[in-house]
Design an enzyme around this catalytic site. Structure first.
Site, mmCIF file in Angstrom:
data_model
loop_
_atom_site.group_PDB
_atom_site.id
_atom_site.type_symbol
_atom_site.label_atom_id
_atom_site.label_comp_id
_atom_site.label_asym_id
_atom_site.label_seq_id
_atom_site.Cartn_x
_atom_site.Cartn_y
_atom_site.Cartn_z
ATOM 1 N N GLU A 2 -3.970 4.534 -11.012
ATOM 2 C CA GLU A 2 -3.228 3.770 -12.029
ATOM 3 C C GLU A 2 -4.160 3.332 -13.146
ATOM 4 O OE1 GLU A 2 -1.526 0.981 -9.271
ATOM 5 O OE2 GLU A 2 -0.310 2.608 -8.431
ATOM 6 N N ASN A 51 -4.122 -3.081 -1.061
ATOM 7 C CA ASN A 51 -4.171 -3.149 -2.524
ATOM 8 C C ASN A 51 -2.854 -3.760 -2.989
ATOM 9 O OD1 ASN A 51 -4.386 -2.793 -5.258
ATOM 10 N ND2 ASN A 51 -4.195 -0.551 -5.223
ATOM 11 N N TRP A 52 -2.925 -5.057 -3.315
ATOM 12 C CA TRP A 52 -1.697 -5.761 -3.698
ATOM 13 C C TRP A 52 -1.249 -5.407 -5.111
ATOM 14 C CZ3 TRP A 52 -2.207 -11.618 -1.897
ATOM 15 C CH2 TRP A 52 -2.233 -11.656 -0.504
ATOM 16 N N LYS A 53 -2.109 -4.778 -5.879
ATOM 17 C CA LYS A 53 -1.815 -4.453 -7.288
ATOM 18 C C LYS A 53 -1.393 -5.731 -8.030
ATOM 19 C CE LYS A 53 -0.537 0.090 -5.725
ATOM 20 N NZ LYS A 53 0.064 1.354 -6.016
ATOM 21 N N HIS A 62 -8.923 3.604 -9.338
ATOM 22 C CA HIS A 62 -7.569 3.841 -8.820
ATOM 23 C C HIS A 62 -6.816 4.701 -9.843
ATOM 24 C CE1 HIS A 62 -3.459 3.135 -7.534
ATOM 25 N NE2 HIS A 62 -3.959 2.759 -6.368
ATOM 26 N N GLU A 96 -6.822 9.455 -2.546
ATOM 27 C CA GLU A 96 -5.432 9.071 -2.776
ATOM 28 C C GLU A 96 -4.742 10.126 -3.627
ATOM 29 O OE1 GLU A 96 -4.919 4.557 -2.248
ATOM 30 O OE2 GLU A 96 -5.312 4.940 -4.352
ATOM 31 N N GLY A 133 2.955 5.426 -3.762
ATOM 32 C CA GLY A 133 4.177 4.696 -4.110
ATOM 33 C C GLY A 133 5.409 5.576 -4.129
ATOM 34 N N GLY A 149 -0.962 0.376 -0.465
ATOM 35 C CA GLY A 149 -0.299 -0.377 -1.526
ATOM 36 C C GLY A 149 0.927 -1.096 -0.985
ATOM 37 N N SER A 168 1.233 6.045 0.492
ATOM 38 C CA SER A 168 2.384 5.767 1.363
ATOM 39 C C SER A 168 2.014 5.639 2.836
ATOM 40 C CB SER A 168 3.482 6.826 1.152
ATOM 41 O OG SER A 168 3.913 6.806 -0.196
#
Ligand code: PEP
Length: 253
Positions: free
Chosen positions: A99, A9-11, A97, A169, A175, A236, A215
């Site tokens: 976020e 997941n490159w965000k 997600h 998650e 992160g 991520g 992580s």
């Protein structure tokens, strides 16, 4: 054999040039993937076509979007539909997600609509769930995550739920550098599989891949993926470093 997936997941990271370099780096390693092992690259919308071109000929590689909208089409400026993704050859879409839930107000019911639309366009949703630190400390994480699944997914018929990938998650591990222990991951994945089994039966629950996210790094992937109910990871930060992500791919059991 249940599918195993290393998903990146490159965000909202990387310029076009950086994205191209990273794709080239990831793809140049000689992987020895089995037929049930897949790599899914969730790149930002502007790079979906590029990623699709780069992975051509790499059998176990697939492209994913990081979101789609909950309406089929229309006056929703700035949004992208499931049908658009399908028309680009995208095969997966990350939904829910943490976020997106936190910064964009995505609710369980909205995510239910997104999931249905994604499935109707032939996309495989990677449905994210997971609790905050506060919920973990209160010890109510199992109920919380069960509710996320029930409210978004459990109106799906059996033939559709079978097509879903779940990503657990824990928000406190995303992160933060703080990874759930492999025992904590296994405990929650086992719980999720039981929740799925109660609703859809053991055979269906056994088929659904459940990824761990939070992580995951080259250094801890093997231990996490060795757990019986952990079928890979949604990654991520470490997915932006080719050497690290390649190691994660190689950690699929
Ligand atoms: C994620 O955002 O899906 C994620 C798991 O991030 P990280 O690996 O950086 O914790």
């Amino acid at each position: 054999m249940r599918q195993q997936i290393a998903a990146a997941n490159w965000k909202m990271n990387l310029t076009l040039q950086q994205a191209e370099n990273l794709l080239d780096e990831i793809l140049k390693a000689p992987y020895h993937l089995k037929t049930y092992q897949k790599v899914v690259l969730a790149v930002p919308f502007p790079y979906l076509l590029l990623a699709g071109q780069k992975i051509a000929g790499h059998n176990n590689f697939h492209v994913s979007a990081q979101n789609c909208y909950q309406k089929e089409r229309g006056a929703y400026t700035g949004e992208s539909s499931a049908e658009m993704l399908q028309s680009l050859g995208v095969e997966y879409v990350i939904l829910g997600h943490s976020e997106r839930r936190e910064y964009f107000g995505e609710t369980n019911s909205m995510l239910g609509e997104k999931t249905k639309l994604a499935l109707s366009c032939g996309l495989t949703p990677i449905f994210c769930c997971g609790e905050s630190l506060q919920i973990r400390e209160a010890g109510t994480q199992n109920d919380y995550v069960e509710t996320q699944l029930k409210e978004s997914l459990f109106s799906l018929p059996e033939e559709q739920i079978r097509k879903i990938v779940i990503a657990y998650e824990p928000i406190w591990a995303i992160g933060t550098g703080k990874t759930a222990t492999s025992a904590q991951a296994q405990e929650m994945h086992f719980h999720l599989r039981r929740v799925l089994a109660k609703q859809y039966g053991d055979a269906v629950a056994e088929e659904i891949p459940i990824l761990y996210g939070g992580s995951v790094k080259g250094s801890n992937a093997k231990e996490l993926f060795s757990q019986p109910d952990v079928d890979g990871g949604l990654v991520g930060g470490a997915s932006l470093i080719a050497a690290d992500f390649s190691k994660i791919i190689e950690a699929l059991k």
